[in-house]
Design a protein around this motif. Sequence first.
Motif, short mmCIF file in Angstrom:
data_model
loop_
_atom_site.label_atom_id
_atom_site.label_comp_id
_atom_site.label_asym_id
_atom_site.label_seq_id
_atom_site.Cartn_x
_atom_site.Cartn_y
_atom_site.Cartn_z
N LYS A 176 -1.44 -15.57 24.02
CA LYS A 176 -0.96 -16.69 23.20
C LYS A 176 -1.71 -16.80 21.87
N ASN A 177 -2.92 -16.24 21.80
CA ASN A 177 -3.70 -16.28 20.56
C ASN A 177 -3.47 -15.05 19.67
N TRP A 178 -2.71 -14.08 20.14
CA TRP A 178 -2.48 -12.85 19.38
C TRP A 178 -1.60 -13.04 18.14
N PRO A 179 -0.50 -13.80 18.20
CA PRO A 179 0.40 -13.88 17.04
C PRO A 179 -0.28 -14.30 15.73
N ALA A 180 -1.26 -15.18 15.79
CA ALA A 180 -1.96 -15.61 14.56
C ALA A 180 -2.76 -14.45 13.97
N VAL A 181 -3.37 -13.64 14.82
CA VAL A 181 -4.15 -12.48 14.35
C VAL A 181 -3.20 -11.47 13.71
N GLU A 182 -2.11 -11.17 14.39
CA GLU A 182 -1.15 -10.21 13.86
C GLU A 182 -0.57 -10.68 12.53
N ALA A 183 -0.20 -11.95 12.44
CA ALA A 183 0.34 -12.47 11.19
C ALA A 183 -0.67 -12.37 10.06
N SER A 184 -1.92 -12.66 10.35
CA SER A 184 -2.97 -12.57 9.33
C SER A 184 -3.15 -11.13 8.86
N LEU A 185 -3.16 -10.19 9.79
CA LEU A 185 -3.30 -8.78 9.41
C LEU A 185 -2.12 -8.32 8.55
N ARG A 186 -0.93 -8.77 8.88
CA ARG A 186 0.26 -8.40 8.09
C ARG A 186 0.21 -9.04 6.70
N ASP A 187 -0.26 -10.29 6.63
CA ASP A 187 -0.40 -10.95 5.32
C ASP A 187 -1.39 -10.19 4.44
N ILE A 188 -2.49 -9.75 5.04
CA ILE A 188 -3.50 -8.99 4.29
C ILE A 188 -2.88 -7.69 3.77
N ALA A 189 -2.14 -7.01 4.62
CA ALA A 189 -1.52 -5.75 4.21
C ALA A 189 -0.57 -5.97 3.03
N LYS A 190 0.22 -7.04 3.08
CA LYS A 190 1.15 -7.35 1.99
C LYS A 190 0.41 -7.68 0.70
N ALA A 191 -0.63 -8.49 0.80
CA ALA A 191 -1.39 -8.90 -0.39
C ALA A 191 -2.08 -7.70 -1.02
N ARG A 192 -2.64 -6.84 -0.22
CA ARG A 192 -3.31 -5.67 -0.77
C ARG A 192 -2.31 -4.70 -1.39
N ALA A 193 -1.14 -4.59 -0.78
CA ALA A 193 -0.10 -3.75 -1.37
C ALA A 193 0.31 -4.29 -2.74
N ALA A 194 0.38 -5.61 -2.85
CA ALA A 194 0.73 -6.22 -4.14
C ALA A 194 -0.36 -5.96 -5.18
N ARG A 195 -1.63 -6.06 -4.77
CA ARG A 195 -2.72 -5.77 -5.70
C ARG A 195 -2.70 -4.30 -6.12
N PHE A 196 -2.38 -3.43 -5.18
CA PHE A 196 -2.31 -2.01 -5.53
C PHE A 196 -1.20 -1.78 -6.55
N ALA A 197 -0.04 -2.41 -6.34
CA ALA A 197 1.07 -2.25 -7.28
C ALA A 197 0.68 -2.76 -8.66
N GLU A 198 -0.04 -3.88 -8.69
CA GLU A 198 -0.52 -4.42 -9.97
C GLU A 198 -1.48 -3.43 -10.64
N ALA A 199 -2.38 -2.88 -9.87
CA ALA A 199 -3.34 -1.92 -10.42
C ALA A 199 -2.62 -0.67 -10.92
N LYS A 200 -1.63 -0.25 -10.18
CA LYS A 200 -0.87 0.94 -10.57
C LYS A 200 -0.17 0.70 -11.91
N ASP A 201 0.38 -0.50 -12.09
CA ASP A 201 1.02 -0.84 -13.37
C ASP A 201 -0.01 -0.82 -14.50
N LYS A 202 -1.18 -1.39 -14.23
CA LYS A 202 -2.23 -1.42 -15.26
C LYS A 202 -2.69 -0.02 -15.63
N MET A 203 -2.66 0.89 -14.66
CA MET A 203 -3.12 2.24 -14.93
C MET A 203 -2.16 3.01 -15.83
N LYS A 204 -0.96 2.48 -16.01
CA LYS A 204 -0.02 3.13 -16.91
C LYS A 204 -0.50 3.02 -18.35
#
Length: 167
Positions: free
Chosen positions: A64-92
Amino acid sequence: MKKYLLIAAAVAALSLPLSAGVFAEPAPGEHHHHQFSAEDHAAFTDAKIAALKAGLKLTPAQEKNWPAVEASLRDIAKARAARFAEAKDKMKEVREHRSVIEGLQWRSKALAAKAAETEKLAEAAKPLFDSLDDAQKRRFAVLLHTIAKGPHHGHEWGGPHEGPEHD
């Protein structure tokens, strides 16, 4: 034997990149043999999260305590992917036109975001962690560390891979 095979599979899955940076694609400007697509990152995210859960061998009460951990890990993955995309744009932009100060500001922003994400993960994971037995707590620490370190772990800013392209 099956238990050891499952743990070995979990560790192997966790050694794969999870997403950009709990998570990361090769940074722009780095030359790697393989470029991962968004679908690849999603698959690796799913595999790493599944490996963490499988390695913990949660009881029904702990589930019952797992869904919050999984959601947090997925949120982190999304946020880091967004930062990577931003960095990739800046590297242009031409690298010489980026100032040291801009690099420091970008790095500060990325570190603040990581700190906030880590705090949210700690809050989400605390109820689950508190319910784990000692063996599960050891596995949780090892498996989560393997996810969190990402492929750029150990590259300090100022070394050969410096700048905002490394989250």
